[in-house]
Design an enzyme around this catalytic site. Structure first.
Site, PDB file in Angstrom:
ATOM      1  N   GLU A  45       3.261   3.140  -6.727  1.00 45.82           N
ATOM      2  CA  GLU A  45       3.359   4.218  -7.718  1.00 45.82           C
ATOM      3  C   GLU A  45       3.607   5.503  -6.956  1.00 45.82           C
ATOM      4  O   GLU A  45       2.765   5.947  -6.173  1.00 45.82           O
ATOM      5  CB  GLU A  45       2.033   4.374  -8.470  1.00 45.82           C
ATOM      6  CG  GLU A  45       1.943   3.633  -9.771  1.00 45.82           C
ATOM      7  CD  GLU A  45       0.618   3.933 -10.464  1.00 45.82           C
ATOM      8  OE1 GLU A  45       0.095   5.056 -10.334  1.00 45.82           O
ATOM      9  OE2 GLU A  45       0.093   3.019 -11.126  1.00 45.82           O
ATOM     10  N   ASP A  56      -5.395  14.959 -13.835  1.00 43.91           N
ATOM     11  CA  ASP A  56      -5.818  14.587 -12.493  1.00 43.91           C
ATOM     12  C   ASP A  56      -7.023  15.374 -12.016  1.00 43.91           C
ATOM     13  O   ASP A  56      -7.179  16.555 -12.314  1.00 43.91           O
ATOM     14  CB  ASP A  56      -4.654  14.804 -11.513  1.00 43.91           C
ATOM     15  CG  ASP A  56      -3.610  13.705 -11.652  1.00 43.91           C
ATOM     16  OD1 ASP A  56      -3.988  12.539 -11.461  1.00 43.91           O
ATOM     17  OD2 ASP A  56      -2.459  14.013 -11.991  1.00 43.91           O
ATOM     18  N   TYR A 171      -1.307  -0.348 -18.197  1.00 44.35           N
ATOM     19  CA  TYR A 171      -2.214   0.318 -17.264  1.00 44.35           C
ATOM     20  C   TYR A 171      -3.474   0.668 -18.046  1.00 44.35           C
ATOM     21  O   TYR A 171      -3.434   1.526 -18.922  1.00 44.35           O
ATOM     22  CB  TYR A 171      -1.518   1.570 -16.725  1.00 44.35           C
ATOM     23  CG  TYR A 171      -2.256   2.353 -15.651  1.00 44.35           C
ATOM     24  CD1 TYR A 171      -3.643   2.336 -15.523  1.00 44.35           C
ATOM     25  CD2 TYR A 171      -1.536   3.139 -14.749  1.00 44.35           C
ATOM     26  CE1 TYR A 171      -4.293   3.072 -14.543  1.00 44.35           C
ATOM     27  CE2 TYR A 171      -2.178   3.883 -13.758  1.00 44.35           C
ATOM     28  CZ  TYR A 171      -3.556   3.834 -13.668  1.00 44.35           C
ATOM     29  OH  TYR A 171      -4.189   4.587 -12.703  1.00 44.35           O
TER      30      TYR A 171
END
Lengths: 262, 411
Positions: A45, A56, A171
Site C-alpha cells: 500500500e 491518520d 479492508y
C-alpha cells in the site's frame, strides 16, 4: 486471476504493508518498497501524501509532512509506482490516500495514470460508497480495484451498500478511530471478520493498530490479510534514508509470524 | 416565494446533500453511519413543532433575539461626503453582534445542541478559529450541562487569548492543535480525528455551513433566523426590501443565514466578502476568488490548493475568516450567478473597523469589518434612495489586541 486476487494464498493470511510515498524523499522510497517485498510483504500500500490527512494518527501525519516537505508531487508517486512495477512485476501495489489529490485533475485522469503505472487498486479514505461516482466508475473502467473500508460502525443494514462495487479485497478497519493508535480485541475482530465473510467472497484484510508479530499472527488466524502501516512508517521516521534494512527486518518478523500462524 | 418551485434558489441541497456539483458526504466510513443518523434525526426534528418551539424560545429569551435592524445614519453620511453627486446608498445593519456571546455563532449552537440532546449524545466537541464558535459552543454546553472539548489551532490560541479564558470559564476543555498551520483547518482535522474515535457518545457541533451533509443545510437553516428577521424588519420599517445584502465570508454561515431567505427575491442583489489578507496576489483566505473546486472536510467546494490538490494555508488578520475553504452552498451560488463575491484586504478591514467605531460607536469584529469595507465601496456607486443591508455578525471586543498590534499601538 489478477495480481491482487492471487496475492491472497489459500493456506495463510497475506501481509499488506503500508508506507507513505515520498517519505523521507521520492528518491528514497524505492529502497523502502524493496525492503517491504524482501521482508515478505504480499501487497504494497503506497500512501499518497496529503496536507490534511484527517483519518491518520500522528505517525502517518508526520510521514505526510516529511514527504510533502521533501517536495513530493503526484507525478512522483506515479513514477515510484511505475518503477516498482518494473522491478516487481508480480507484487500488487495499491494506492491509498484522500479524495482531493485523487480527483483534482478529474477521476478519468487519475484512473489512466494508475493504469499506466501498473497500480492494481485504490483505497480512498474519504470517498464512501455514497460518493462512489466521484472516482469508482473511472477506476473500474480501467480494471483498477476499488477497495472499500468496513468499520465497527458499518452495521448489517449498511454493509450491502459498502460491498456494492467493492473489488480487490475488503479492508476491515478494526477500531473506530485513526491510524496507529490502539488495536481492537481479538474476539471482536474474529466476530467482525466472520460477519463480513458471510456477506462477501472478497478477501478480508484487517488493519489499524497492528504492531507486533503476535498481534499479526492472531489476526492471521481469522482473516485473509493483515495490514500494517503506522509501525513501519515510524521506522522510516526514525531511520530516514537508512531505513531499508530496519524495515526489511521488521516486516520479516511480521511475515514469519503470519506464515506460522495457521 | 415558493419552496417547491423548480426555479427556486432555496430548494438546495438534493437528497444526497449536493448543491449542484458541490457539497456531498466525503467522510471516512466510520463516520458515515453517524452522518446518516444525524440526517434522520434532523428530518424528524424539522417535522416536530416542539423542536421549533424550544429553538425559538431559547433564541428569544437566552440569545436575545430578534436582533435589532439599525440604520447607520452617520456612516451613511460619511460615505456620502466622498460619493459622486446623488450617490451614497443608505447603510443598514442587522445587529447580530448584540446576541448573547457577541456573534451570530450562538444561533447555530442552540440548534445543534438541541439535536445532540434528541440523539442522546452525552459529549460535545467543536472546532474554532477566532474562538467565537468555541465560546458559543461552550456556552450552550454549560447551559445544557454537556461536557465540552474545543479544538483550536495553537496559532489562533495565541491571537485570541480572551476567548480561551471565556471558554475555560464556561467549563470547556480547550485542546491546542499544533499540526499543519495550527489554525482553523487543522482544528477541524483534529476534531474529525477525535470524533471518529468517539462516535458513539459524541456530537460534533460544526461552526460553519460546511462539512459533510447535512451540516451545511442544518447550519444554514439555524442561521436563517438572521435573514428571516431582517426581511420582516426591513419591510416593516421601510415598506420595501433592501437593494443589496452584504456579509463577510469565512466558511460562510452568517452570509448564508442572511442571504437564504432572500434568494428568491430577484431584485435583491447579494454580495459575499472574502478575506483578501495581504492581497489576492499574496497570502489570503479568498477561496472563491483565488481557489478552485476540491474535496476537504467532508464536502466538495472551492478550496485554496495547488495543482496536486494539496491545501494551501490561508491568511487573514481575522482568525474567523482564516480558512482555505467555503461552505458548498456559496460555491453553488457563485457558479449559478445568484450571489456576487468580492474581497477586502486586512488593511481595508482595519480601516472599516475604525470607521465604524468613530461614526457609529460600534466596535465590530474583524470578520464583519471586511463586509463593512465592501459596503462603503458599494454605497458610493448606488443611489441615495437605495438600501444596503449588511450583517454585523460579531462584536470586536475579542479583536482589540490584534487591532492594537496592527496599528502599532501599545495597550
Amino acid at each position: 486471476m489478477t495480481r491482487l486476487s492471487s496475492a491472497f494464498p489459500s493456506d495463510r493470511a497475506a501481509l499488506v504493508a503500508f508506507v507513505t510515498g515520498g517519505d523521507p524523499s521520492p528518491a528514497d522510497t524505492a529502497t523502502i518498497l524493496d525492503a517491504l517485498v524482501e521482508g515478505g510483504a504480499d501487497i504494497i500500500e503506497l500512501g499518497m501524501p496529503f496536507t490534511d490527512p484527517m483519518a491518520d494518527g500522528p505517525s502517518i501525519q508526520e510521514a505526510n509532512i516529511r514527504s510533502l516537505g521533501a517536495g513530493t508531487k503526484t507525478a512522483d508517486i506515479f513514477a515510484i509506482a511505475q518503477a516498482f512495477r518494473e522491478r516487481h512485476p508480480d507484487t500488487p501495489l495499491v494506492l491509498m490516500g484522500y479524495a482531493n489529490p485523487m480527483t483534482i485533475r478529474g477521476a478519468d485522469w487519475f484512473a489512466e495514470q494508475c493504469k499506466a503505472a501498473g497500480v492494481d487498486g485504490v483505497i480512498c479514505v474519504d470517498i464512501p460508497t455514497e460518493e462512489d461516482d466521484s472516482l469508482g466508475p473511472a477506476l473500474r473502467a480501467q480494471d483498477i480495484a476499488t477497495i472499500r473500508l468496513a468499520t465497527p460502525t458499518t452495521d448489517d443494514a449498511r454493509l450491502p451498500a459498502v460491498l456494492d462495487n467493492a473489488t480487490g479485497f475488503l479492508y476491515y478497519v478494526s477500531v473506530a478511530g485513526i491510524t496507529g493508535q490502539q488495536q481492537a480485541a481479538q474476539d471482536s475482530i474474529a466476530a467482525a471478520v466472520a460477519k463480513l465473510k458471510a456477506q462477501t467472497d472478497l478477501p478480508v484484510a484487517v488493519g489499524f493498530g497492528v504492531r507486533t508479530p503476535e498481534q499479526a499472527a492472531d489476526i492471521a488466524r481469522v482473516a485473509d490479510g493483515v495490514v500494517v502501516g503506522s509501525a513501519i512508517v515510524e521506522i522510516v521516521g526514525e531511520h530516514g534514508k537508512a531505513a531499508g534494512p530496519h524495515v526489511r527486518d521488521y516486516v520479516k518478523s511480521l511475515s514469519d509470524a503470519i506464515r506460522s500462524a495457521r | 416565494m415558493n419552496e417547491t418551485s423548480p426555479n427556486s434558489f432555496r430548494n438546495q441541497p438534493d437528497d444526497r446533500g449536493h448543491f449542484g456539483e458541490f457539497g456531498g458526504r466525503y467522510v471516512a466510513e466510520t463516520l458515515m453511519p453517524l452522518i446518516l443518523d444525524l440526517e434522520t434525526h434532523y428530518r424528524a426534528a424539522q417535522q416536530d413543532p416542539a423542536f421549533a418551539e424550544e429553538f425559538d424560545d431559547l433564541l428569544e429569551h437566552y440569545v436575545g433575539r430578534p436582533s435589532p435592524l439599525y440604520y447607520a445614519e452617520r456612516l451613511t453620511e460619511d460615505v456620502r461626503k466622498d460619493a459622486p453627486d446623488g450617490k451614497g446608498a443608505q447603510i443598514w445593519f442587522k445587529r447580530d453582534e448584540l446576541n448573547h456571546t457577541g456573534a451570530h455563532k450562538i444561533n447555530n449552537c442552540i440548534g445543534q445542541i438541541l439535536l445532540a440532546k434528541r440523539m442522546g449524545k452525552t459529549r460535545i466537541i467543536a472546532e474554532t478559529g477566532a474562538g467565537q464558535h468555541g465560546v458559543a459552543t461552550a456556552t450552550v454546553c454549560a447551559r445544557f450541562g454537556f461536557p465540552c472539548t474545543i479544538f483550536m489551532g495553537a496559532t489562533d490560541i495565541e491571537r485570541q487569548k480572551p476567548n480561551i479564558f471565556r471558554m475555560k470559564l464556561l467549563g470547556a476543555e480547550v485542546v491546542p492543535v499544533t499540526s499543519g498551520s495550527a489554525t482553523l483547518k487543522d482544528a477541524m482535522n483534529e476534531a474529525l480525528r477525535h470524533w471518529v474515535a468517539h462516535v458513539h457518545d459524541t456530537f460534533y457541533i460544526i461552526g460553519t455551513a460546511a462539512g459533510p451533509h447535512p451540516y451545511p443545510e442544518l447550519v444554514r437553516d439555524f442561521q436563517s433566523v438572521i435573514g428571516k428577521e431582517a426581511r420582516a424588519q426591513m419591510l416593516d420599517r421601510t415598506g420595501k426590501l433592501p437593494d443589496l445584502l452584504v456579509a463577510a465570508i469565512g466558511g460562510g454561515s452568517n452570509a448564508i443565514g442572511l442571504f437564504h431567505p432572500f434568494l428568491d427575491d430577484r431584485d435583491v442583489k447579494m454580495l459575499g466578502v472574502e478575506a483578501a489578507g495581504r492581497g489576492l496576489d499574496k497570502e489570503h483566505a479568498a477561496s472563491l476568488a483565488g481557489g478552485g473546486p476540491g474535496i476537504l472536510h467532508g464536502n466538495k467546494t472551492y478550496l485554496l490548493q495547488d495543482e496536486d490538490g494539496q491545501i494551501d494555508e490561508a491568511h487573514s488578520i481575522s482568525a474567523g475568516l482564516d480558512y482555505p475553504g467555503i461552505g458548498p452552498e456559496h460555491s453553488w451560488l457563485k457558479e449559478s450567478g445568484r450571489v456576487d463575491y468580492d474581497s477586502a484586504t486586512d488593511r481595508e478591514a482595519l480601516d472599516a473597523f475604525q470607521l465604524l467605531c468613530r461614526t457609529e460607536g460600534i466596535i465590530p469584529a474583524l470578520e464583519p469589518s471586511h463586509a463593512i469595507a465592501a459596503v462603503t465601496r458599494e454605497a458610493m456607486k448606488m443611489e441615495r434612495d437605495q438600501i444596503i443591508l449588511a450583517n454585523l455578525c460579531g462584536r470586536g471586543d475579542k479583536d482589540i489586541f490584534t487591532v492594537a498590534e496592527a496599528l502599532g499601538t501599545e495597550m
